[in-house]
Design a protein around this motif. Structure first.
Motif, PDB file in Angstrom:
ATOM      1  N   GLU A 137     -26.885  -9.223  49.514  1.00 57.19           N
ATOM      2  CA  GLU A 137     -26.737  -8.254  50.592  1.00 57.19           C
ATOM      3  C   GLU A 137     -25.352  -7.612  50.527  1.00 57.19           C
ATOM      4  O   GLU A 137     -24.331  -8.298  50.623  1.00 57.19           O
ATOM      5  N   PRO A 138     -25.261  -6.290  50.363  1.00 58.41           N
ATOM      6  CA  PRO A 138     -23.936  -5.655  50.366  1.00 58.41           C
ATOM      7  C   PRO A 138     -23.360  -5.607  51.778  1.00 58.41           C
ATOM      8  O   PRO A 138     -24.086  -5.326  52.740  1.00 58.41           O
ATOM      9  N   VAL A 139     -22.062  -5.886  51.911  1.00 64.20           N
ATOM     10  CA  VAL A 139     -21.436  -5.877  53.234  1.00 64.20           C
ATOM     11  C   VAL A 139     -20.376  -4.789  53.354  1.00 64.20           C
ATOM     12  O   VAL A 139     -20.005  -4.412  54.470  1.00 64.20           O
ATOM     13  N   ALA A 140     -19.866  -4.296  52.230  1.00 64.44           N
ATOM     14  CA  ALA A 140     -18.799  -3.313  52.310  1.00 64.44           C
ATOM     15  C   ALA A 140     -18.628  -2.600  50.980  1.00 64.44           C
ATOM     16  O   ALA A 140     -19.166  -3.013  49.953  1.00 64.44           O
ATOM     17  N   ALA A 154     -20.847 -10.732  50.693  1.00 57.93           N
ATOM     18  CA  ALA A 154     -20.060 -11.462  51.681  1.00 57.93           C
ATOM     19  C   ALA A 154     -18.976 -12.327  51.056  1.00 57.93           C
ATOM     20  O   ALA A 154     -17.960 -12.625  51.696  1.00 57.93           O
ATOM     21  N   ALA A 155     -19.170 -12.720  49.795  1.00 54.90           N
ATOM     22  CA  ALA A 155     -18.163 -13.542  49.111  1.00 54.90           C
ATOM     23  C   ALA A 155     -17.081 -12.683  48.467  1.00 54.90           C
ATOM     24  O   ALA A 155     -16.136 -13.223  47.886  1.00 54.90           O
ATOM     25  N   GLY A 156     -17.217 -11.365  48.536  1.00 57.41           N
ATOM     26  CA  GLY A 156     -16.232 -10.485  47.932  1.00 57.41           C
ATOM     27  C   GLY A 156     -16.511 -10.165  46.475  1.00 57.41           C
ATOM     28  O   GLY A 156     -15.684  -9.529  45.820  1.00 57.41           O
ATOM     29  N   SER A 157     -17.676 -10.567  45.961  1.00 52.29           N
ATOM     30  CA  SER A 157     -18.024 -10.319  44.563  1.00 52.29           C
ATOM     31  C   SER A 157     -18.547  -8.900  44.391  1.00 52.29           C
ATOM     32  O   SER A 157     -19.323  -8.410  45.234  1.00 52.29           O
ATOM     33  N   ARG A 158     -18.161  -8.257  43.321  1.00 51.94           N
ATOM     34  CA  ARG A 158     -18.673  -6.923  43.023  1.00 51.94           C
ATOM     35  C   ARG A 158     -20.131  -7.025  42.584  1.00 51.94           C
ATOM     36  O   ARG A 158     -20.456  -7.768  41.672  1.00 51.94           O
ATOM     37  N   ILE A 159     -20.989  -6.250  43.221  1.00 52.97           N
ATOM     38  CA  ILE A 159     -22.409  -6.296  42.866  1.00 52.97           C
ATOM     39  C   ILE A 159     -22.936  -4.931  42.434  1.00 52.97           C
ATOM     40  O   ILE A 159     -24.129  -4.784  42.171  1.00 52.97           O
ATOM     41  N   ASP A 167     -22.330   5.301  51.754  1.00 45.47           N
ATOM     42  CA  ASP A 167     -21.221   5.688  52.626  1.00 45.47           C
ATOM     43  C   ASP A 167     -21.283   5.048  54.009  1.00 45.47           C
ATOM     44  O   ASP A 167     -20.271   5.015  54.722  1.00 45.47           O
ATOM     45  N   LYS A 168     -22.446   4.566  54.410  1.00 40.19           N
ATOM     46  CA  LYS A 168     -22.555   3.934  55.729  1.00 40.19           C
ATOM     47  C   LYS A 168     -21.917   2.548  55.759  1.00 40.19           C
ATOM     48  O   LYS A 168     -21.664   2.005  56.838  1.00 40.19           O
ATOM     49  N   LEU A 169     -21.678   1.980  54.600  1.00 42.36           N
ATOM     50  CA  LEU A 169     -21.024   0.671  54.555  1.00 42.36           C
ATOM     51  C   LEU A 169     -19.545   0.814  54.879  1.00 42.36           C
ATOM     52  O   LEU A 169     -18.918   1.810  54.508  1.00 42.36           O
ATOM     53  N   PRO A 170     -18.933  -0.169  55.559  1.00 38.29           N
ATOM     54  CA  PRO A 170     -17.493  -0.119  55.829  1.00 38.29           C
ATOM     55  C   PRO A 170     -16.705  -0.061  54.523  1.00 38.29           C
ATOM     56  O   PRO A 170     -17.125  -0.612  53.503  1.00 38.29           O
ATOM     57  N   LEU A 171     -15.558   0.607  54.571  1.00 35.25           N
ATOM     58  CA  LEU A 171     -14.710   0.753  53.394  1.00 35.25           C
ATOM     59  C   LEU A 171     -13.451  -0.076  53.559  1.00 35.25           C
ATOM     60  O   LEU A 171     -12.730   0.063  54.559  1.00 35.25           O
ATOM     61  N   VAL A 172     -13.181  -0.950  52.581  1.00 30.99           N
ATOM     62  CA  VAL A 172     -11.920  -1.695  52.552  1.00 30.99           C
ATOM     63  C   VAL A 172     -11.135  -1.230  51.334  1.00 30.99           C
ATOM     64  O   VAL A 172     -11.716  -0.918  50.287  1.00 30.99           O
ATOM     65  N   ILE A 173      -9.809  -1.198  51.478  1.00 32.60           N
ATOM     66  CA  ILE A 173      -8.946  -0.625  50.452  1.00 32.60           C
ATOM     67  C   ILE A 173      -7.856  -1.612  50.072  1.00 32.60           C
ATOM     68  O   ILE A 173      -7.322  -2.325  50.932  1.00 32.60           O
ATOM     69  N   GLY A 174      -7.535  -1.632  48.786  1.00 33.11           N
ATOM     70  CA  GLY A 174      -6.369  -2.379  48.331  1.00 33.11           C
ATOM     71  C   GLY A 174      -6.700  -3.653  47.587  1.00 33.11           C
ATOM     72  O   GLY A 174      -7.796  -4.200  47.711  1.00 33.11           O
ATOM     73  N   ASP A 175      -5.726  -4.117  46.815  1.00 33.59           N
ATOM     74  CA  ASP A 175      -5.876  -5.366  46.076  1.00 33.59           C
ATOM     75  C   ASP A 175      -6.022  -6.540  47.045  1.00 33.59           C
ATOM     76  O   ASP A 175      -5.259  -6.660  48.003  1.00 33.59           O
ATOM     77  N   GLY A 176      -6.994  -7.396  46.775  1.00 33.37           N
ATOM     78  CA  GLY A 176      -7.239  -8.555  47.635  1.00 33.37           C
ATOM     79  C   GLY A 176      -8.112  -8.253  48.833  1.00 33.37           C
ATOM     80  O   GLY A 176      -8.479  -9.170  49.575  1.00 33.37           O
ATOM     81  N   ALA A 177      -8.450  -6.970  49.045  1.00 35.00           N
ATOM     82  CA  ALA A 177      -9.240  -6.618  50.230  1.00 35.00           C
ATOM     83  C   ALA A 177     -10.648  -7.186  50.165  1.00 35.00           C
ATOM     84  O   ALA A 177     -11.240  -7.522  51.199  1.00 35.00           O
ATOM     85  N   ALA A 178     -11.216  -7.304  48.968  1.00 37.92           N
ATOM     86  CA  ALA A 178     -12.600  -7.774  48.854  1.00 37.92           C
ATOM     87  C   ALA A 178     -12.755  -9.212  49.326  1.00 37.92           C
ATOM     88  O   ALA A 178     -13.780  -9.573  49.913  1.00 37.92           O
TER      89      ALA A 178
END
Length: 274
Positions: A137-140, A154-159, A167-178
């Motif tokens: 399930e994508p979270v962001a 949810a674990a921060g893994s790139r899928i 675009d409806k998913l929340p956007l997080v930015i920066g190293d370590g953000a995932a």
């Protein structure tokens, strides 16, 4: 008068020897034959193996030409994984026969894809494969420092790579953000009033977050006590519509203190001169 005794010919002698010593000869011939076969098998092993592989490939092509190739692939359950990656994992060639296609090997290749948690591959004769996927399930969306944007779980893994439809998913930015994205997103979703108009959540030095709004406003959150800071911000938004004012920055990094910075405007004299 007795007839003179004739000497037996070579064939008769050989026959007599064979009769008398047949078991010994049989064992000897068998041993020689076995040794010859073993020697030949070692010598020709490469050729025999190649012949078997070649014959298998020929048969596959013949089956495909006879209408038992794979002509249709039905895919369900796919939302994040690209179709091109699914087809590549199936490893179907033009001469692949549905009879010899290894569904278990294909299933293992599919489950190795980043977004896939489980897969089922079935043959539908004469020429169809059905593929059913279960995905994470994508979270962001996560935008890295080099400008690339990925879908994360949810674990921060790139899928997957983010597409416009994400675009409806929340956007997080920066190293370590995932790594901590799901935590901050769940916290923000508890406060709908401050979630409205949010463009991105930026991770700074992998220690704290800033909220960036579409209006250009930036809200600075503390390293610790984020829940309390969000509750405070939510209260100011409900009571004073703080986030709707002409502000460029709201600083909540110090507990119990709220610092705001108005949007800078040009002086009247400068406006008139222009």
């Amino acid at each position: 008068m007795a007839k003179p005794r004739r000497n037996p010919g070579p064939l008769a002698t050989l026959n007599r020897v064979w009769v008398l010593h047949r078991p010994l000869f049989i064992r000897g011939f068998a041993g020689v034959a076995c040794a010859a076969l073993i020697a030949l098998s070692f010598q020709a092993r490469g050729g025999i193996s190649q012949a078997v592989v070649t014959m298998s490939e020929v048969m596959q092509g013949e089956f495909a030409a006879a209408g038992l190739g794979i002509g249709e692939i039905s895919i369900t359950g796919q939302a994040v994984t690209r179709e091109a990656d699914i087809v590549k994992a199936l490893a179907i060639e033009p001469d692949t026969s549905i009879l010899s296609f290894d569904v278990e090997a294909a299933r293992q290749r599919l489950t190795a894809l980043p977004a896939v948690t489980d897969a089922t591959v079935r043959k539908v004769y004469p020429d169809q494969l059905t593929v059913t996927l279960a995905e994470k399930e994508p979270v962001a969306r996560w935008r890295t420092g080099d400008g690339q944007t990925f879908i994360i779980d949810a674990a921060g893994s790139r899928i997957g790579t983010a597409l416009p439809l994400d675009d409806k998913l929340p956007l997080v930015i920066g190293d370590g953000a995932a790594d901590d994205a799901s935590v901050i997103i769940r916290a923000l979703q508890r406060y709908p009033d401050i979630y409205v108009g949010l463009a991105a959540v930026s991770r700074l030095a992998d220690r704290r977050w800033d909220l960036i709004y579409k209006s250009g406003l930036r809200v600075q959150l503390p390293e610790t006590g984020i829940a309390q800071a969000l509750a405070t911000l939510d209260g100011y938004q409900r009571d004073y519509r703080l986030l709707d004012r002409d502000l460029s920055q709201v600083d909540l990094r110090v507990s119990g203190m709220l610092v705001v910075r108005p949007v800078e405007t040009a002086p009247e004299d400068d406006k008139a001169a222009s």
